[in-house]
Design a protein around this motif. Structure first.
Motif, PDB file in Angstrom:
ATOM      1  N   PHE A   1       3.165   5.920  -2.993  1.00 18.46           N
ATOM      2  CA  PHE A   1       4.323   6.656  -3.499  1.00 18.46           C
ATOM      3  C   PHE A   1       4.292   6.753  -5.023  1.00 18.46           C
ATOM      4  O   PHE A   1       4.536   7.817  -5.596  1.00 18.46           O
TER       5      PHE A   1
ATOM      6  N   ASN B   1       0.817  -1.202   0.000  1.00 17.25           N
ATOM      7  CA  ASN B   1       0.000   0.000   0.000  1.00 17.25           C
ATOM      8  C   ASN B   1       0.857   1.261   0.000  1.00 17.25           C
ATOM      9  O   ASN B   1       0.604   2.210  -0.727  1.00 17.25           O
ATOM     10  N   ARG B   2       1.905   1.237   0.844  1.00 19.17           N
ATOM     11  CA  ARG B   2       2.817   2.370   0.932  1.00 19.17           C
ATOM     12  C   ARG B   2       3.442   2.676  -0.400  1.00 19.17           C
ATOM     13  O   ARG B   2       3.494   3.814  -0.845  1.00 19.17           O
TER      14      ARG B   2
ATOM     15  N   GLU C   1      14.812  13.890   2.540  1.00 27.13           N
ATOM     16  CA  GLU C   1      15.022  13.618   3.961  1.00 27.13           C
ATOM     17  C   GLU C   1      13.772  13.005   4.581  1.00 27.13           C
ATOM     18  O   GLU C   1      13.831  12.048   5.318  1.00 27.13           O
ATOM     19  N   LEU C   2      12.658  13.628   4.224  1.00 26.67           N
ATOM     20  CA  LEU C   2      11.393  13.176   4.781  1.00 26.67           C
ATOM     21  C   LEU C   2      11.052  11.761   4.373  1.00 26.67           C
ATOM     22  O   LEU C   2      10.557  10.982   5.166  1.00 26.67           O
ATOM     23  N   LEU C   3      11.327  11.490   3.092  1.00 24.30           N
ATOM     24  CA  LEU C   3      11.046  10.146   2.597  1.00 24.30           C
ATOM     25  C   LEU C   3      11.929   9.138   3.304  1.00 24.30           C
ATOM     26  O   LEU C   3      11.497   8.055   3.676  1.00 24.30           O
ATOM     27  N   LEU C   4      13.206   9.531   3.505  1.00 32.64           N
ATOM     28  CA  LEU C   4      14.134   8.605   4.153  1.00 32.64           C
ATOM     29  C   LEU C   4      13.792   8.430   5.624  1.00 32.64           C
ATOM     30  O   LEU C   4      14.069   7.388   6.207  1.00 32.64           O
ATOM     31  N   ALA C   5      13.184   9.471   6.233  1.00 25.80           N
ATOM     32  CA  ALA C   5      12.805   9.362   7.637  1.00 25.80           C
ATOM     33  C   ALA C   5      11.496   8.593   7.795  1.00 25.80           C
ATOM     34  O   ALA C   5      11.103   8.266   8.900  1.00 25.80           O
ATOM     35  N   SER C   6      10.818   8.335   6.678  1.00 26.29           N
ATOM     36  CA  SER C   6       9.551   7.596   6.745  1.00 26.29           C
ATOM     37  C   SER C   6       9.841   6.101   6.688  1.00 26.29           C
ATOM     38  O   SER C   6      10.954   5.692   6.395  1.00 26.29           O
ATOM     39  N   PRO C   7       8.835   5.281   6.966  1.00 26.54           N
ATOM     40  CA  PRO C   7       9.079   3.832   6.941  1.00 26.54           C
ATOM     41  C   PRO C   7       9.333   3.271   5.545  1.00 26.54           C
ATOM     42  O   PRO C   7       9.617   2.086   5.420  1.00 26.54           O
ATOM     43  N   LEU C   8       9.227   4.083   4.502  1.00 29.69           N
ATOM     44  CA  LEU C   8       9.563   3.596   3.163  1.00 29.69           C
ATOM     45  C   LEU C   8      11.021   3.167   3.141  1.00 29.69           C
ATOM     46  O   LEU C   8      11.872   3.887   3.646  1.00 29.69           O
TER      47      LEU C   8
END
Lengths: 250, 367
Positions: free
Chosen positions: B7, B2-3, B204-211
């Motif tokens: 994206f 789903n994630r 940064e935000l994407l890398l800080a997310s569970p993705l």
């Protein structure tokens, strides 16, 4: 590590080196569950480096760290699921609409379709953005963007939210409203870890740590810090600390 | 998953919202193909010539007629003195001047030889060369028909151009264009799309997310696989319908090779975006380091075999050369995998190499 204890972030002897440059020099501190923890310091004092490590964006050189009960070295994926992050640059996409931005962030944190629609509605109502639902982000005012960015960063009910200089470049009134939102998040049980270089904002925090040249120079409540350094406001505290540090070096 | 789809949906929105770029991406194959097909052509048609005929007898008139009716040349003017020749060239339109010496027929019959002078405008050397060759060909042809009764022995070459009977330039350009456009879309667009995310600070935000980082990269690349693939199909179809460029081999194999080349270019795009944080630099690298070799060092326009050795080596480390060889082989010769497995394997190798390098770079950045 210590699940259920009142400390949600535990940092012991955090060192981060880039080549010969020491960005974080033996930092140690704890953050309590539900508090607003301020991380102060001049530009280049090492705030962003530390916050990036706590968010799992980079690895420390040495030290023991636990965030939301998970180990920073081995459980970064778990940490990421339990934190929210908002960086200095606004984290919304200009070419997507308000709703699409909300939907995107909710989706990558694994919310279901039903939850996404529900929370987006609640959120837009709260921010009075219902009419702007299908407007592109680039067409809405900066203040709104910022409030939306914070709401989006906590849309998945994280245990901790990291805010890296969230109020840069905004007018005082919006900043005030923004801090009201931070208080609300804290009341809802979210621990807030915020970096800033606005000294007046520091007064809003429950506890503060002041960084000077990679080290924590002081850590206490704003009131206690003012008393300790016999200062009228945080700005004076900060200047005294910074001066002491430079004299030490000299 | 789903994630990941969340994206990918976002990525498609970025692309569709930027309708100008989208228009360029889909308009480009058509425009380029038509440009290359009609404008950039090595074929000579109706080149303007001038004739200085000092004999004006039966033979020269016949030859002149043959030359002007060949379709290659158009008689622009008749000259009367030598001094007019340079004048004619200087005015610009005349590409070739043909000079018959005086008493042409008589000399030919009595001395068994007569002279024709072919003067080309070599400020454009390629054209001059081709024109002189064509004219010589027509002269020889005339001579042969005239001698048909006189000389008992003659060798008559009968030529046949395989795979491209009419020597159409566009047959050569279709594979080259595919290489160029797929490279452009895949490498350029992905590297820009990833570095944009870095510039905006949203990476940064994407890398800080569970993705997972892998999901981010694959999600970024995914839409461009589609776009590039659609573009490849547009080129093949347009080439076939408008210019009659055939697909003699297996369509499945052709599409598979396209997919392989797209993967290679995408991994190259990812690698570029690992090396730089700025959109502009990513664009420069893609354009200069990828487009130029794709156009010049791939056999697209200039044959690799005619280059100096050093440049030939350079060509051999450029993926487009192999792709163009493969595409020509499938489309024009109708070859199967048996004839192109080597090139295919090399492309697979390039792809793996770029992916491995990107993964390594990406890890260094994260630490």
């Amino acid at each position: 590590m210590k699940k259920g204890s009142t400390d949600i972030i535990i940092v012991k002897d955090l060192v981060k080196k880039f080549g010969n440059f020491v960005a974080n020099d033996h930092l140690s501190f704890e953050v309590k569950r539900g508090e607003i923890f301020g991380f102060l310091g001049a530009n280049g004092a090492g705030k962003t480096t530390a916050i990036r490590i706590l968010c799992g964006l980079s690895l420390p050189t040495s030290g023991d760290l636990s965030v939301a009960g998970y180990d920073v070295y081995s459980q970064r994926e778990k940490i990421k699921q339990n934190i929210g992050y908002m960086s200095q640059k606004f984290s919304l996409y200009d070419d997507l609409t308000v709703f699409e931005n909300i939907r995107f962030y909710a989706a990558i944190y694994g919310l279901s379709k039903k939850e996404i629609v529900q929370r987006a509605d609640v959120l837009m109502k709260k921010l009075q953005l219902e009419e702007a639902r299908n407007k592109l982000i680039r067409d809405i005012p900066l203040g709104w963007k910022q409030k939306l960015a914070l709401s989006v960063a906590i849309i998945h009910d994280p245990k901790i939210v990291f805010l890296d200089e969230p109020t840069g470049g905004v007018d005082p009134i919006t900043r005030r409203q923004f801090w009201e939102m931070i208080y609300e998040a804290a009341r809802n049980g979210i621990t807030v870890f915020v970096t800033t270089h606005y000294m007046d904002e520091a007064e809003y925090c429950d506890r503060l740590s002041i960084m000077v040249e990679g080290r924590i120079a002081a850590l206490n409540t704003p009131l206690a810090l003012r008393e300790e350094y016999q200062a009228k406001n945080m700005n004076e505290v900060f200047l005294k600390l910074a001066r002491a540090q430079t004299e030490e070096v000299a | 998953m789903n994630r990941f789809w969340g994206f990918v949906v976002k990525e498609f929105l970025h692309i569709f919202r930027d309708y100008r770029t989208l228009l360029i991406l889909f308009g480009m194959p058509a425009v380029q193909l038509i440009l290359f097909g009609y404008v950039v052509t090595n074929e000579i048609k109706d080149a303007r010539i001038a004739i200085l005929d000092q004999s004006k007898d039966e033979t020269t008139r016949k030859i002149t007629e043959k030359i002007t009716s060949s379709g290659y040349f158009r008689l622009d003017r008749n000259l009367h003195t030598y001094s007019e020749i340079e004048e004619a060239f200087k005015e610009g339109d005349i590409k070739l001047v043909i000079v018959f010496e005086s008493n042409f027929t008589r000399k030919l019959e009595r001395e068994r030889q007569a002279h024709v002078q072919l003067i080309g405008d070599a400020s454009d050397p390629n054209t001059a060369n081709i024109l002189v060759n064509y004219a010589t060909g027509i002269l020889n042809n005339y001579l042969r028909t005239r001698n048909a009764e006189a000389i008992p022995l003659q060798i008559l070459p009968e030529t046949r151009m395989m795979y491209n009977k009419e020597l159409k330039g566009v047959f050569m350009f279709v594979p080259g264009l595919m290489a160029m456009l797929l490279m452009l879309i895949s490498a350029l667009m992905t590297s820009i799309s990833i570095t944009k995310e870095k510039e905006l600070g949203t990476m940064e935000l994407l890398l800080a997310s569970p993705l997972r980082p892998m999901q981010i990269v694959v999600g970024k690349v995914f839409p461009y696989v589609f776009l590039a693939f659609i573009n490849a199909c547009i080129i093949i179809l347009l080439g076939n319908i408008v210019f009659g460029v055939p697909v003699r081999g297996s369509v499945t194999l052709l599409l598979f090779e396209n997919f392989l080349f797209i993967s290679m270019a995408l991994s190259l795009g990812v690698l570029i975006s690992c090396l730089t944080n700025s959109q502009q630099l990513a664009m420069m690298i893609s354009l200069v380091a990828l487009m130029l070799p794709t156009i010049l060092l791939s056999g697209f326009i200039f044959p690799v075999e005619n280059m100096p050795k050093v440049l030939q080596w350079l060509c051999h480390i450029m993926p487009p050369m192999y792709f163009i060889t493969i595409i020509k082989s499938i489309m024009l010769k109708g070859n199967g995998l048996f004839y192109i497995w080597k090139e295919t394997l090399i492309l697979v190798g390039f792809t793996l190499f770029f992916i491995l390098l990107s993964v390594k770079k990406f890890k260094i950045r994260l630490a």
